[in-house]
Design a protein around this motif. Structure first.
Motif, PDB file in Angstrom:
ATOM      1  N   GLN A 191       0.909  -1.164  -0.178  1.00 28.88           N
ATOM      2  CA  GLN A 191      -0.035   0.087   0.023  1.00 28.88           C
ATOM      3  C   GLN A 191       0.753   1.305  -0.042  1.00 28.88           C
ATOM      4  O   GLN A 191       1.967   1.291   0.653  1.00 28.88           O
ATOM      5  CB  GLN A 191      -0.972  -0.069   1.253  1.00 28.88           C
ATOM      6  N   TYR A 192       0.614   2.176  -0.864  1.00 31.91           N
ATOM      7  CA  TYR A 192       1.261   3.540  -0.705  1.00 31.91           C
ATOM      8  C   TYR A 192       1.545   4.292   0.540  1.00 31.91           C
ATOM      9  O   TYR A 192       2.388   4.831   0.637  1.00 31.91           O
ATOM     10  CB  TYR A 192       0.433   4.446  -2.026  1.00 31.91           C
ATOM     11  N   GLU A 193       0.544   4.037   1.216  1.00 31.36           N
ATOM     12  CA  GLU A 193       0.197   4.724   2.536  1.00 31.36           C
ATOM     13  C   GLU A 193       1.663   4.106   3.388  1.00 31.36           C
ATOM     14  O   GLU A 193       2.045   4.989   4.207  1.00 31.36           O
ATOM     15  CB  GLU A 193      -1.010   4.367   3.458  1.00 31.36           C
ATOM     16  N   LYS A 194       1.870   2.845   3.204  1.00 27.67           N
ATOM     17  CA  LYS A 194       3.170   2.434   4.082  1.00 27.67           C
ATOM     18  C   LYS A 194       4.419   3.174   3.669  1.00 27.67           C
ATOM     19  O   LYS A 194       5.170   3.337   4.352  1.00 27.67           O
ATOM     20  CB  LYS A 194       3.145   0.811   4.019  1.00 27.67           C
ATOM     21  N   VAL A 195       4.594   3.460   2.399  1.00 27.78           N
ATOM     22  CA  VAL A 195       5.742   3.981   1.782  1.00 27.78           C
ATOM     23  C   VAL A 195       5.828   5.301   2.430  1.00 27.78           C
ATOM     24  O   VAL A 195       6.781   5.985   2.600  1.00 27.78           O
ATOM     25  CB  VAL A 195       5.854   3.890   0.470  1.00 27.78           C
ATOM     26  N   VAL A 196       4.511   6.153   2.286  1.00 28.34           N
ATOM     27  CA  VAL A 196       4.577   7.421   2.646  1.00 28.34           C
ATOM     28  C   VAL A 196       4.911   7.600   4.260  1.00 28.34           C
ATOM     29  O   VAL A 196       5.417   8.569   4.749  1.00 28.34           O
ATOM     30  CB  VAL A 196       3.124   8.192   2.389  1.00 28.34           C
ATOM     31  N   GLU A 197       4.261   6.626   5.148  1.00 27.77           N
ATOM     32  CA  GLU A 197       4.649   6.667   6.538  1.00 27.77           C
ATOM     33  C   GLU A 197       6.328   6.633   6.813  1.00 27.77           C
ATOM     34  O   GLU A 197       6.698   7.363   7.519  1.00 27.77           O
ATOM     35  CB  GLU A 197       3.849   5.341   7.285  1.00 27.77           C
ATOM     36  N   VAL A 198       6.797   5.761   6.001  1.00 22.44           N
ATOM     37  CA  VAL A 198       8.295   5.619   6.296  1.00 22.44           C
ATOM     38  C   VAL A 198       9.196   7.015   5.804  1.00 22.44           C
ATOM     39  O   VAL A 198       9.917   7.539   6.308  1.00 22.44           O
ATOM     40  CB  VAL A 198       8.865   4.356   5.350  1.00 22.44           C
ATOM     41  N   LEU A 199       8.564   7.304   4.714  1.00 24.43           N
ATOM     42  CA  LEU A 199       9.082   8.812   4.195  1.00 24.43           C
ATOM     43  C   LEU A 199       8.895   9.780   5.097  1.00 24.43           C
ATOM     44  O   LEU A 199       9.833  10.693   5.152  1.00 24.43           O
ATOM     45  CB  LEU A 199       8.574   9.209   2.774  1.00 24.43           C
ATOM     46  N   ASP A 200       7.748   9.898   5.747  1.00 26.59           N
ATOM     47  CA  ASP A 200       7.345  10.946   6.502  1.00 26.59           C
ATOM     48  C   ASP A 200       8.592  10.625   8.173  1.00 26.59           C
ATOM     49  O   ASP A 200       8.786  11.757   8.556  1.00 26.59           O
ATOM     50  CB  ASP A 200       6.097  10.717   7.169  1.00 26.59           C
ATOM     51  N   LEU A 201       8.660   9.654   8.163  1.00 26.35           N
ATOM     52  CA  LEU A 201       9.463   9.147   9.516  1.00 26.35           C
ATOM     53  C   LEU A 201      10.969   9.643   9.121  1.00 26.35           C
ATOM     54  O   LEU A 201      11.480  10.270  10.027  1.00 26.35           O
ATOM     55  CB  LEU A 201       9.408   7.554   9.581  1.00 26.35           C
ATOM     56  N   LEU A 202      11.456   9.390   7.831  1.00 32.70           N
ATOM     57  CA  LEU A 202      12.685  10.068   7.441  1.00 32.70           C
ATOM     58  C   LEU A 202      12.800  11.509   7.552  1.00 32.70           C
ATOM     59  O   LEU A 202      13.787  12.227   8.117  1.00 32.70           O
ATOM     60  CB  LEU A 202      12.928   9.425   6.057  1.00 32.70           C
ATOM     61  N   GLY A 203      11.847  12.123   7.103  1.00 32.57           N
ATOM     62  CA  GLY A 203      11.612  13.650   7.282  1.00 32.57           C
ATOM     63  C   GLY A 203      11.624  14.237   8.555  1.00 32.57           C
ATOM     64  O   GLY A 203      12.259  15.216   9.009  1.00 32.57           O
TER      65      GLY A 203
END
Length: 136
Positions: free
Chosen positions: A108-120
């Protein structure tokens, strides 16, 4: 000895263009051969004991499988909080290190966005997304 052309004019020039072409080819071959022989010399370099390391920090890979499981390098992470704690440990040692995110195409795209948010959130700015080349 001078030759006569068809119209009767005499010329005594020598065409040196082929000779120059040959000399340029030989010069290029000479340059390539000497460069290749210099690069092939094996040298056992000395090791310094207390010089700072100039190597770039190692890249960390975050993998998201098709089931949504998280991995940091090859180690499984149970939650995003675990991933964040582990990345903060790495950041304490090395403030800036590159991170690549490999998300399965079925995740799910949401999971990738969560990881990118964490990195930010933890201010890791060297981020890469791994993809495959399109089939030709």
């Amino acid at each position: 000895m001078a030759k006569a052309q068809e119209d009767g004019a005499v010329y005594d020039d020598i065409n040196i263009t082929p000779m120059l072409d040959l000399s340029y080819v030989l010069l290029v071959i000479f340059i390539l051969m000497t460069t290749a022989s210099v690069q092939g010399i094996q040298v056992n370099l000395p090791r310094a004991s207390n010089t700072p390391s100039l190597a770039k920090p190692s890249t960390r890979a975050i993998t998201i499988t098709n089931t949504g499981a998280l991995y940091l390098d090859a180690y499984p992470m149970a939650t995003l909080a675990d991933l964040e704690a582990r990345l903060l440990q790495f950041k304490a040692n090395t403030p800036e290190f590159p991170v690549i995110v490999k998300g399965d195409s079925a995740v799910q795209y949401e999971k990738v966005v969560e990881v990118l948010d964490l990195l930010g959130r933890i201010e890791l700015n060297q981020i890469g997304l791994v993809t495959q080349r399109p089939a030709r």
